[in-house]
Write an enzyme that holds these catalytic residues in place. Structure first.
Site, PDB file in Angstrom:
ATOM      1  N   ASP A   8      -0.970   6.082  -6.927  1.00 17.45           N
ATOM      2  CA  ASP A   8      -2.008   6.181  -7.935  1.00 17.45           C
ATOM      3  C   ASP A   8      -1.774   5.027  -8.920  1.00 17.45           C
ATOM      4  OD1 ASP A   8      -3.945   7.421  -9.763  1.00 17.45           O
ATOM      5  OD2 ASP A   8      -2.152   7.867 -10.964  1.00 17.45           O
ATOM      6  N   ASP A  10      -3.314   4.673 -12.792  1.00 11.35           N
ATOM      7  CA  ASP A  10      -3.155   5.079 -14.198  1.00 11.35           C
ATOM      8  C   ASP A  10      -2.190   6.258 -14.338  1.00 11.35           C
ATOM      9  OD1 ASP A  10      -5.081   3.143 -15.024  1.00 11.35           O
ATOM     10  OD2 ASP A  10      -6.671   4.504 -14.385  1.00 11.35           O
TER      11      ASP A  10
HETATM   12 MG   LIG Z   1      -3.139   8.891 -12.566  1.00 13.29          MG
END
Ligand SMILES: [Mg+2]
Ligand SMILES: [Zn+2]
Length: 191
Positions: A8, A10
């Site tokens: 992922d 962020d």
């Molecule tokens: Mg995230």
């Protein structure tokens, strides 16, 4: 060995912002992230980002601006000895009900088709429950970090579900992954 490592963005690689990351200036790497990505690159498997960027669908930022952030991210990682082989992103507004916004596994499925990989032989490192759910939907092994806003929710989940692997940050996730792979442990087998 594993087929690929999904990450992922962020809250996993860079600091999350409640008002979205809209420019290179707002893209702030988490402590240790670059070094961790450098070590991850020693594993000879594709390293693929899967990220929800609904700010595009919300009209807050353009696809061009997001692509520019990713170009910068990839150069920073490359300069630190790492690599990001691909970025798959969902640009849609949550109400668009697309098939790619996590917790849906569309981004993982698209990457699996492109790279001819078996998702049950992959790991996804992420910071939110939607990452966990997207991974589990396709039998990919989630590895969760506490550097995002859902750290507490994940800790509560980990308390009642011993298959949830939760570590402090990307550094610790990469340590764990490399140690297990070196030891010949099947990292994709739910414990
Ligand atoms: Mg995230
Ligand atoms: Zn989407």
């Amino acid at each position: 060995m594993i087929d690929a490592i999904f990450l992922d963005r962020d809250g996993t690689i860079n600091a999350e912002r409640s008002d979205y990351v809209k420019s290179n200036r707002e893209f702030v790497l988490l402590p240790g992230a670059l070094e961790a990505l450098g070590r991850l690159a020693t594993l000879t498997v594709p390293i693929i980002i899967v990220t929800n960027q609904s700010a595009i669908g919300r009209g807050i930022v353009s696809r061009i601006e997001i692509d520019a952030i990713h170009d910068t991210m990839r150069s920073l990682v490359r300069a630190a000895g790492g690599r990001i082989d691909a970025v798959y992103l969902c640009p849609h507004h949550p109400e668009a009900r697309c098939i790619c916004r996590k917790p849906k596994p569309g981004l993982l499925l698209a990457a699996a088709a492109d790279y001819q990989i078996d998702l049950t032989r992959c790991v996804l490192i992420g910071d939110s429950v939607t990452d966990l759910e997207a991974a589990r939907a396709v039998g990919c092994q989630p590895l969760m970090v506490r550097t995002g806003r859902q750290a507490q929710a994940l800790a509560r989940l980990a308390e009642v579900d011993e298959t949830v692997v939760l570590v402090d940050d990307l550094t610790e996730a990469v340590d764990l992954l490399c140690a297990r792979l070196t030891a010949g442990v099947n990292v994709c087998e739910a414990k």
